[in-house]
Motif scaffolding. Structure first.
Motif, PDB file in Angstrom:
ATOM      1  N   THR A  84       4.169 -65.972  -2.150  1.00 40.10           N
ATOM      2  CA  THR A  84       4.385 -64.615  -2.623  1.00 40.10           C
ATOM      3  C   THR A  84       3.095 -63.851  -2.354  1.00 40.10           C
ATOM      4  OG1 THR A  84       5.824 -65.429  -4.367  1.00 40.10           O
ATOM      5  CG2 THR A  84       4.946 -63.199  -4.620  1.00 40.10           C
ATOM      6  N   VAL A  85       3.193 -62.792  -1.554  1.00 41.02           N
ATOM      7  CA  VAL A  85       2.006 -62.058  -1.119  1.00 41.02           C
ATOM      8  C   VAL A  85       2.052 -60.635  -1.661  1.00 41.02           C
ATOM      9  CG1 VAL A  85       0.735 -61.204   0.896  1.00 41.02           C
ATOM     10  CG2 VAL A  85       1.857 -63.426   0.991  1.00 41.02           C
ATOM     11  N   GLN A  86       0.916 -60.182  -2.175  1.00 42.64           N
ATOM     12  CA  GLN A  86       0.789 -58.796  -2.627  1.00 42.64           C
ATOM     13  C   GLN A  86      -0.405 -58.176  -1.915  1.00 42.64           C
ATOM     14  OE1 GLN A  86       0.274 -58.205  -6.822  1.00 42.64           O
ATOM     15  NE2 GLN A  86       0.625 -56.014  -6.635  1.00 42.64           N
ATOM     16  N   VAL A  87      -0.157 -57.054  -1.253  1.00 40.42           N
ATOM     17  CA  VAL A  87      -1.204 -56.328  -0.539  1.00 40.42           C
ATOM     18  C   VAL A  87      -1.524 -55.060  -1.319  1.00 40.42           C
ATOM     19  CG1 VAL A  87      -1.819 -55.189   1.627  1.00 40.42           C
ATOM     20  CG2 VAL A  87      -0.404 -57.250   1.669  1.00 40.42           C
ATOM     21  N   THR A  88      -2.809 -54.821  -1.540  1.00 41.66           N
ATOM     22  CA  THR A  88      -3.269 -53.617  -2.228  1.00 41.66           C
ATOM     23  C   THR A  88      -4.235 -52.886  -1.306  1.00 41.66           C
ATOM     24  OG1 THR A  88      -5.167 -54.699  -3.240  1.00 41.66           O
ATOM     25  CG2 THR A  88      -3.088 -54.792  -4.460  1.00 41.66           C
ATOM     26  N   PRO A  89      -4.605 -51.662  -1.629  1.00 40.02           N
ATOM     27  CA  PRO A  89      -5.564 -50.937  -0.795  1.00 40.02           C
ATOM     28  C   PRO A  89      -6.934 -51.629  -0.685  1.00 40.02           C
ATOM     29  CG  PRO A  89      -4.444 -49.405  -2.236  1.00 40.02           C
ATOM     30  CD  PRO A  89      -4.050 -50.790  -2.675  1.00 40.02           C
ATOM     31  N   THR A  90      -7.259 -52.470  -1.645  1.00 40.24           N
ATOM     32  CA  THR A  90      -8.578 -53.106  -1.636  1.00 40.24           C
ATOM     33  C   THR A  90      -8.561 -54.569  -1.221  1.00 40.24           C
ATOM     34  OG1 THR A  90      -8.363 -53.652  -3.981  1.00 40.24           O
ATOM     35  CG2 THR A  90      -9.437 -51.562  -3.424  1.00 40.24           C
ATOM     36  N   GLY A  91      -7.400 -55.144  -0.948  1.00 38.81           N
ATOM     37  CA  GLY A  91      -7.342 -56.549  -0.552  1.00 38.81           C
ATOM     38  C   GLY A  91      -5.941 -57.103  -0.652  1.00 38.81           C
ATOM     39  N   TRP A  92      -5.826 -58.392  -0.841  1.00 35.31           N
ATOM     40  CA  TRP A  92      -4.535 -59.048  -0.957  1.00 35.31           C
ATOM     41  C   TRP A  92      -4.652 -60.277  -1.846  1.00 35.31           C
ATOM     42  CZ3 TRP A  92      -4.922 -64.053   0.492  1.00 35.31           C
ATOM     43  CH2 TRP A  92      -5.874 -64.394   1.429  1.00 35.31           C
ATOM     44  N   SER A  93      -3.499 -60.760  -2.316  1.00 36.13           N
ATOM     45  CA  SER A  93      -3.429 -62.031  -3.023  1.00 36.13           C
ATOM     46  C   SER A  93      -2.162 -62.738  -2.562  1.00 36.13           C
ATOM     47  CB  SER A  93      -3.423 -61.841  -4.535  1.00 36.13           C
ATOM     48  OG  SER A  93      -2.269 -61.163  -4.954  1.00 36.13           O
ATOM     49  N   ALA A  94      -2.227 -64.059  -2.513  1.00 32.86           N
ATOM     50  CA  ALA A  94      -1.086 -64.874  -2.108  1.00 32.86           C
ATOM     51  C   ALA A  94      -0.988 -66.042  -3.080  1.00 32.86           C
ATOM     52  CB  ALA A  94      -1.259 -65.367  -0.682  1.00 32.86           C
ATOM     53  N   ARG A  95       0.220 -66.306  -3.569  1.00 29.96           N
ATOM     54  CA  ARG A  95       0.403 -67.367  -4.561  1.00 29.96           C
ATOM     55  C   ARG A  95       1.415 -68.390  -4.065  1.00 29.96           C
ATOM     56  NH1 ARG A  95      -0.851 -68.046  -9.657  1.00 29.96           N
ATOM     57  NH2 ARG A  95      -1.449 -65.870  -9.947  1.00 29.96           N
ATOM     58  N   CYS A  96       0.988 -69.643  -4.043  1.00 29.70           N
ATOM     59  CA  CYS A  96       1.866 -70.781  -3.764  1.00 29.70           C
ATOM     60  C   CYS A  96       2.352 -71.306  -5.111  1.00 29.70           C
ATOM     61  CB  CYS A  96       1.096 -71.874  -3.014  1.00 29.70           C
ATOM     62  SG  CYS A  96       2.027 -73.421  -2.847  1.00 29.70           S
ATOM     63  N   SER A  97       3.618 -71.629  -5.204  1.00 27.32           N
ATOM     64  CA  SER A  97       4.168 -72.118  -6.468  1.00 27.32           C
ATOM     65  C   SER A  97       3.565 -73.466  -6.873  1.00 27.32           C
ATOM     66  CB  SER A  97       5.687 -72.232  -6.385  1.00 27.32           C
ATOM     67  OG  SER A  97       6.057 -73.167  -5.399  1.00 27.32           O
ATOM     68  N   GLN A  98       3.018 -74.207  -5.935  1.00 30.62           N
ATOM     69  CA  GLN A  98       2.426 -75.507  -6.231  1.00 30.62           C
ATOM     70  C   GLN A  98       0.904 -75.507  -6.276  1.00 30.62           C
ATOM     71  OE1 GLN A  98       4.203 -78.442  -6.927  1.00 30.62           O
ATOM     72  NE2 GLN A  98       5.789 -76.887  -7.140  1.00 30.62           N
ATOM     73  N   HIS A  99       0.262 -74.668  -5.452  1.00 23.94           N
ATOM     74  CA  HIS A  99      -1.199 -74.713  -5.316  1.00 23.94           C
ATOM     75  C   HIS A  99      -1.937 -73.486  -5.839  1.00 23.94           C
ATOM     76  CE1 HIS A  99       0.249 -77.689  -2.323  1.00 23.94           C
ATOM     77  NE2 HIS A  99      -0.670 -78.397  -2.947  1.00 23.94           N
ATOM     78  N   GLY A 100      -1.215 -72.524  -6.371  1.00 24.78           N
ATOM     79  CA  GLY A 100      -1.868 -71.408  -7.034  1.00 24.78           C
ATOM     80  C   GLY A 100      -2.263 -70.254  -6.135  1.00 24.78           C
ATOM     81  N   LEU A 101      -3.228 -69.496  -6.602  1.00 21.20           N
ATOM     82  CA  LEU A 101      -3.617 -68.204  -6.034  1.00 21.20           C
ATOM     83  C   LEU A 101      -4.727 -68.313  -4.999  1.00 21.20           C
ATOM     84  CD1 LEU A 101      -3.131 -65.111  -6.418  1.00 21.20           C
ATOM     85  CD2 LEU A 101      -5.037 -65.171  -8.015  1.00 21.20           C
ATOM     86  N   THR A 102      -4.560 -67.542  -3.935  1.00 14.21           N
ATOM     87  CA  THR A 102      -5.602 -67.310  -2.935  1.00 14.21           C
ATOM     88  C   THR A 102      -5.756 -65.804  -2.842  1.00 14.21           C
ATOM     89  OG1 THR A 102      -4.853 -69.231  -1.668  1.00 14.21           O
ATOM     90  CG2 THR A 102      -6.271 -67.671  -0.525  1.00 14.21           C
TER      91      THR A 102
END
Length: 60
Positions: A40-58
């Motif tokens: 699950t990826v979320q892009v914002t004006p200042t960056g991004w975050s990606a979350r794996c259901s098993q390994h968490g947030l990047t």
């Protein structure tokens, strides 16, 4: 070492991932490099975050 390409989801040592690496300079990862799950990826004006259901947030 990661098993999977975080852009296309293919095995990281199977084939050439030069195009994936180029795309990753401008885009967030789409697949977890550890388990190949679609993240699950979320892009914002200042960056991004990606979350794996098993390994968490990047994030960047």
């Amino acid at each position: 070492m990661d098993l999977y390409c975080d852009h296309c989801g293919g095995l990281s040592d199977d084939g050439d991932h030069g195009a994936c690496q180029s795309a990753r300079e401008m885009e967030p990862p789409r697949y977890c490099a550890k388990c190949r799950r679609r993240m699950t990826v979320q892009v914002t004006p200042t960056g991004w975050s990606a979350r794996c259901s098993q390994h968490g947030l990047t994030a960047a």
